[in-house]
Design a protein around this motif. Structure first.
Motif, PDB file in Angstrom:
ATOM      1  N   ARG A  11       0.877  -1.153   0.000  1.00  0.00           N
ATOM      2  CA  ARG A  11       0.000   0.000   0.000  1.00  0.00           C
ATOM      3  C   ARG A  11       0.921   1.211   0.000  1.00  0.00           C
ATOM      4  O   ARG A  11       1.783   1.352   0.846  1.00  0.00           O
ATOM      5  CB  ARG A  11      -0.889   0.025   1.245  1.00  0.00           C
ATOM      6  CG  ARG A  11      -1.693  -1.253   1.408  1.00  0.00           C
ATOM      7  CD  ARG A  11      -2.853  -1.326   0.440  1.00  0.00           C
ATOM      8  NE  ARG A  11      -3.424  -2.674   0.405  1.00  0.00           N
ATOM      9  CZ  ARG A  11      -4.583  -2.968  -0.161  1.00  0.00           C
ATOM     10  NH1 ARG A  11      -5.285  -2.023  -0.752  1.00  0.00           N
ATOM     11  NH2 ARG A  11      -5.036  -4.193  -0.184  1.00  0.00           N
ATOM     12  N   ASP A 184     -13.291   5.594 -10.819  1.00  0.00           N
ATOM     13  CA  ASP A 184     -14.341   6.550 -10.469  1.00  0.00           C
ATOM     14  C   ASP A 184     -15.707   6.140 -11.004  1.00  0.00           C
ATOM     15  O   ASP A 184     -16.696   6.835 -10.763  1.00  0.00           O
ATOM     16  CB  ASP A 184     -14.002   7.933 -11.041  1.00  0.00           C
ATOM     17  CG  ASP A 184     -12.688   8.465 -10.499  1.00  0.00           C
ATOM     18  OD1 ASP A 184     -12.413   8.238  -9.313  1.00  0.00           O
ATOM     19  OD2 ASP A 184     -11.946   9.109 -11.260  1.00  0.00           O
ATOM     20  N   LYS A 261      -9.307  -3.161  -4.570  1.00  0.00           N
ATOM     21  CA  LYS A 261      -8.572  -2.756  -3.369  1.00  0.00           C
ATOM     22  C   LYS A 261      -8.143  -3.945  -2.520  1.00  0.00           C
ATOM     23  O   LYS A 261      -7.402  -3.775  -1.547  1.00  0.00           O
ATOM     24  CB  LYS A 261      -9.435  -1.814  -2.522  1.00  0.00           C
ATOM     25  CG  LYS A 261      -9.805  -0.528  -3.224  1.00  0.00           C
ATOM     26  CD  LYS A 261     -10.644   0.382  -2.348  1.00  0.00           C
ATOM     27  CE  LYS A 261      -9.810   1.009  -1.254  1.00  0.00           C
ATOM     28  NZ  LYS A 261     -10.533   2.089  -0.552  1.00  0.00           N
ATOM     29  N   TYR A 283       2.004  10.352 -11.214  1.00  0.00           N
ATOM     30  CA  TYR A 283       0.572  10.624 -11.039  1.00  0.00           C
ATOM     31  C   TYR A 283      -0.169   9.340 -10.687  1.00  0.00           C
ATOM     32  O   TYR A 283      -0.996   9.313  -9.765  1.00  0.00           O
ATOM     33  CB  TYR A 283      -0.015  11.232 -12.315  1.00  0.00           C
ATOM     34  CG  TYR A 283      -1.524  11.191 -12.334  1.00  0.00           C
ATOM     35  CD1 TYR A 283      -2.277  12.140 -11.645  1.00  0.00           C
ATOM     36  CD2 TYR A 283      -2.199  10.178 -13.018  1.00  0.00           C
ATOM     37  CE1 TYR A 283      -3.654  12.077 -11.645  1.00  0.00           C
ATOM     38  CE2 TYR A 283      -3.584  10.124 -13.028  1.00  0.00           C
ATOM     39  CZ  TYR A 283      -4.308  11.082 -12.342  1.00  0.00           C
ATOM     40  OH  TYR A 283      -5.679  11.014 -12.338  1.00  0.00           O
ATOM     41  N   GLU A 286       0.633   8.229  -7.125  1.00  0.00           N
ATOM     42  CA  GLU A 286      -0.027   9.074  -6.129  1.00  0.00           C
ATOM     43  C   GLU A 286      -1.525   8.816  -6.076  1.00  0.00           C
ATOM     44  O   GLU A 286      -2.138   8.798  -5.003  1.00  0.00           O
ATOM     45  CB  GLU A 286       0.269  10.547  -6.430  1.00  0.00           C
ATOM     46  CG  GLU A 286       1.721  10.920  -6.134  1.00  0.00           C
ATOM     47  CD  GLU A 286       2.178  12.182  -6.851  1.00  0.00           C
ATOM     48  OE1 GLU A 286       1.306  12.854  -7.454  1.00  0.00           O
ATOM     49  OE2 GLU A 286       3.378  12.486  -6.800  1.00  0.00           O
ATOM     50  N   ARG A 287      -2.124   8.607  -7.259  1.00  0.00           N
ATOM     51  CA  ARG A 287      -3.558   8.328  -7.289  1.00  0.00           C
ATOM     52  C   ARG A 287      -3.862   6.984  -6.628  1.00  0.00           C
ATOM     53  O   ARG A 287      -4.832   6.848  -5.874  1.00  0.00           O
ATOM     54  CB  ARG A 287      -4.052   8.340  -8.735  1.00  0.00           C
ATOM     55  CG  ARG A 287      -5.495   7.905  -8.919  1.00  0.00           C
ATOM     56  CD  ARG A 287      -6.466   8.866  -8.251  1.00  0.00           C
ATOM     57  NE  ARG A 287      -7.754   8.233  -8.042  1.00  0.00           N
ATOM     58  CZ  ARG A 287      -8.711   8.127  -8.963  1.00  0.00           C
ATOM     59  NH1 ARG A 287      -8.515   8.647 -10.166  1.00  0.00           N
ATOM     60  NH2 ARG A 287      -9.852   7.554  -8.677  1.00  0.00           N
ATOM     61  N   SER A 289      -2.167   5.638  -4.328  1.00  0.00           N
ATOM     62  CA  SER A 289      -1.971   5.858  -2.903  1.00  0.00           C
ATOM     63  C   SER A 289      -3.201   6.498  -2.277  1.00  0.00           C
ATOM     64  O   SER A 289      -3.671   6.082  -1.211  1.00  0.00           O
ATOM     65  CB  SER A 289      -0.742   6.751  -2.682  1.00  0.00           C
ATOM     66  OG  SER A 289      -0.606   7.090  -1.313  1.00  0.00           O
ATOM     67  N   GLU A 290      -3.745   7.503  -2.961  1.00  0.00           N
ATOM     68  CA  GLU A 290      -4.940   8.184  -2.447  1.00  0.00           C
ATOM     69  C   GLU A 290      -6.109   7.216  -2.291  1.00  0.00           C
ATOM     70  O   GLU A 290      -6.892   7.325  -1.346  1.00  0.00           O
ATOM     71  CB  GLU A 290      -5.343   9.315  -3.399  1.00  0.00           C
ATOM     72  CG  GLU A 290      -4.399  10.508  -3.401  1.00  0.00           C
ATOM     73  CD  GLU A 290      -4.724  11.493  -4.513  1.00  0.00           C
ATOM     74  OE1 GLU A 290      -5.786  11.307  -5.170  1.00  0.00           O
ATOM     75  OE2 GLU A 290      -3.947  12.431  -4.735  1.00  0.00           O
ATOM     76  N   ASP A 291      -6.223   6.276  -3.226  1.00  0.00           N
ATOM     77  CA  ASP A 291      -7.343   5.332  -3.207  1.00  0.00           C
ATOM     78  C   ASP A 291      -7.027   4.054  -2.436  1.00  0.00           C
ATOM     79  O   ASP A 291      -7.840   3.122  -2.409  1.00  0.00           O
ATOM     80  CB  ASP A 291      -7.738   4.965  -4.640  1.00  0.00           C
ATOM     81  CG  ASP A 291      -8.461   6.100  -5.344  1.00  0.00           C
ATOM     82  OD1 ASP A 291      -8.449   7.228  -4.814  1.00  0.00           O
ATOM     83  OD2 ASP A 291      -9.044   5.865  -6.413  1.00  0.00           O
ATOM     84  N   ASP A 292      -5.838   3.987  -1.840  1.00  0.00           N
ATOM     85  CA  ASP A 292      -5.416   2.819  -1.059  1.00  0.00           C
ATOM     86  C   ASP A 292      -5.464   1.549  -1.890  1.00  0.00           C
ATOM     87  O   ASP A 292      -5.958   0.507  -1.451  1.00  0.00           O
ATOM     88  CB  ASP A 292      -6.296   2.673   0.196  1.00  0.00           C
ATOM     89  CG  ASP A 292      -5.695   1.690   1.201  1.00  0.00           C
ATOM     90  OD1 ASP A 292      -4.452   1.574   1.242  1.00  0.00           O
ATOM     91  OD2 ASP A 292      -6.461   1.044   1.940  1.00  0.00           O
ATOM     92  N   HIS A 360       9.897   8.088  -4.613  1.00  0.00           N
ATOM     93  CA  HIS A 360       9.021   6.959  -4.267  1.00  0.00           C
ATOM     94  C   HIS A 360       9.861   5.712  -3.979  1.00  0.00           C
ATOM     95  O   HIS A 360       9.806   4.719  -4.716  1.00  0.00           O
ATOM     96  CB  HIS A 360       8.046   6.671  -5.410  1.00  0.00           C
ATOM     97  CG  HIS A 360       7.218   7.849  -5.803  1.00  0.00           C
ATOM     98  ND1 HIS A 360       6.133   8.279  -5.074  1.00  0.00           N
ATOM     99  CD2 HIS A 360       7.348   8.714  -6.836  1.00  0.00           C
ATOM    100  CE1 HIS A 360       5.612   9.346  -5.650  1.00  0.00           C
ATOM    101  NE2 HIS A 360       6.332   9.637  -6.711  1.00  0.00           N
TER     102      HIS A 360
END
Length: 392
Positions: A11, A184, A261, A283, A286-287, A289-292, A360
């Motif tokens: 994660r 999304d 997930k 990108y 990071e995305r 990461s944001e969404d786990d 990273h």
């Protein structure tokens, strides 16, 4: 498609300050707990080839694999010896080992039709499939591809759970940042179905006529004058059908999102050793990461091979300049300049990768050197798989 804890993609979290480990591709493929691998990245970085190579390598190591491409490129079919891919998995011949490999390409209209046929009565389905708004939406509406990618992935996974047909699904996503738009899909579909205009159009179908207010009648009368009675009727019919049919799709899309997930899923970010492509890779990281989301690592494709030798770029250029001044050894001077260019290219790519790794360090990386020619058959895919699995 059993789950296990033998191999767990990370994660993506805060940086640790230590260098990333090399990506262990074979450990990822061999782990029976790995049920889904999603390859994402910007366009033109070799996602389709990477997906096919991973799927072939997993099959030849004993897995029952299906590779789903959402990219409309035909290279995947050609490299696997299949004349044409469509919405139905096609067996790939010539696969060694005890596993098996099927390949398919997302047909978003056909997938959309399958959802309608499975969720509606025959009479209702016929009405929906003939509706002009449905035809436009299912063929070319922005975002439909991502919605249907979620649907098809969910279908394959549910079928595999039921009949054991596959224990690994490899997904090749659309190019550029839209590659993550399918994350999304449930939320965007819910927002659309719950929107004010849609609720307005659904009002006649959801309530008795006495609930039709004067204000609503005024609006529909105005829309009828502007758009025409048939247009408005078609639109209302479509929206009513959408609400009826896609409540189930919305629920399944949310289930698929949860599946992405889960521990059995692994995302691989694919990039080229170029500044723009690696910025796109950042990108994606990071995305995710944001969404786990579980990130397995980064694949850097088409890296320039090291020319070898101990001669630096500056030394090679200095030697070439000396030869130029003497007017002798033109061929040697040209080779020296070529060597210098290649050394500088390798150094530049290494710097870009190191910059990414510094930002990273928790992201494991595999570097695949550029091949001399295009990949157009199974042997070419095996070669890519061997390079992917090579520990650096």
């Amino acid at each position: 498609m059993a789950r296990s804890s033998a191999h767990r993609p990370s994660r993506v979290g805060p940086t640790t300050g230590r260098p990333a480990d090399p990506l262990d591709v074979d450990a990822l493929l061999d782990d029976p707990g790995t049920g889904i691998i999603v390859c994402c990245g910007s366009g033109g970085v070799g996602k389709t080839t990477t997906s096919a190579a991973l799927a072939l390598r997993a099959a030849e190591r004993g897995r029952k694999v299906v590779v789903l491409t959402i990219d409309p490129a035909r290279r995947l079919a050609q490299s696997m010896g299949i004349e044409e891919l469509d919405n139905t998995p096609r067996p790939v011949t010539g696969v060694g080992g005890d596993g098996r490999l099927d390949a398919m390409m997302l047909d978003m209209k056909r997938t959309f039709d399958e959802v309608v046929l499975s969720q509606a009565s025959p009479e209702k389905a016929k009405q929906i499939l003939a509706n002009p708004f449905y035809i436009a939406l299912s063929s070319s509406f922005a975002g439909t591809q991502e919605y249907m990618a979620m649907e098809k992935l969910g279908q394959i996974y549910r079928d595999a759970q039921a009949d054991g047909s596959y224990d690994l699904i490899v997904v090749d996503t659309p190019p550029s940042r839209s590659a993550l738009d399918f994350l999304d899909a449930p939320e965007r579909l819910s927002s659309f179905l719950d929107g004010r205009f849609v609720r307005l159009l659904l009002a006649p179908a959801k309530g008795p006529a006495k609930l039709m207010t004067a204000g609503f009648s005024l609006i529909t009368n105005a829309l009828t004058r502007i758009l025409g009675a048939q247009f408005l009727k078609d639109l209302q019919t479509f929206v009513t059908a959408l609400d009826t049919v896609f409540g189930g799709f919305r629920q399944r899309a949310q289930q698929t999102y949860s599946l992405l997930k889960a521990d059995g899923t692994a995302f691989l970010v694919v990039a080229a050793p170029e500044a723009d492509a690696l910025r796109e890779a950042e990108y994606f990281v990071e995305r995710l990461s944001e969404d786990d989301m579980p990130l397995a690592g980064l694949v850097v494709n088409r890296a320039s091979p090291d020319p070898g030798g101990e001669l630096t770029a500056d030394e090679a250029m200095a030697a070439a300049e000396r030869l130029r001044r003497t007017g002798a050894g033109a061929l040697t001077a040209g080779l020296l300049r070529l060597h210098a260019d290649r050394v500088r290219m390798v150094e530049r790519e290494r710097t870009l990768r190191e910059r990414f790794a510094t930002a990273h360090p928790q992201v494991a990386t595999a570097v695949v050197p550029a091949l001399a020619g295009d990949v157009h058959d199974l042997d070419g895919l095996r070669r890519v798989g061997d390079l992917l699995a090579r520990r650096h």
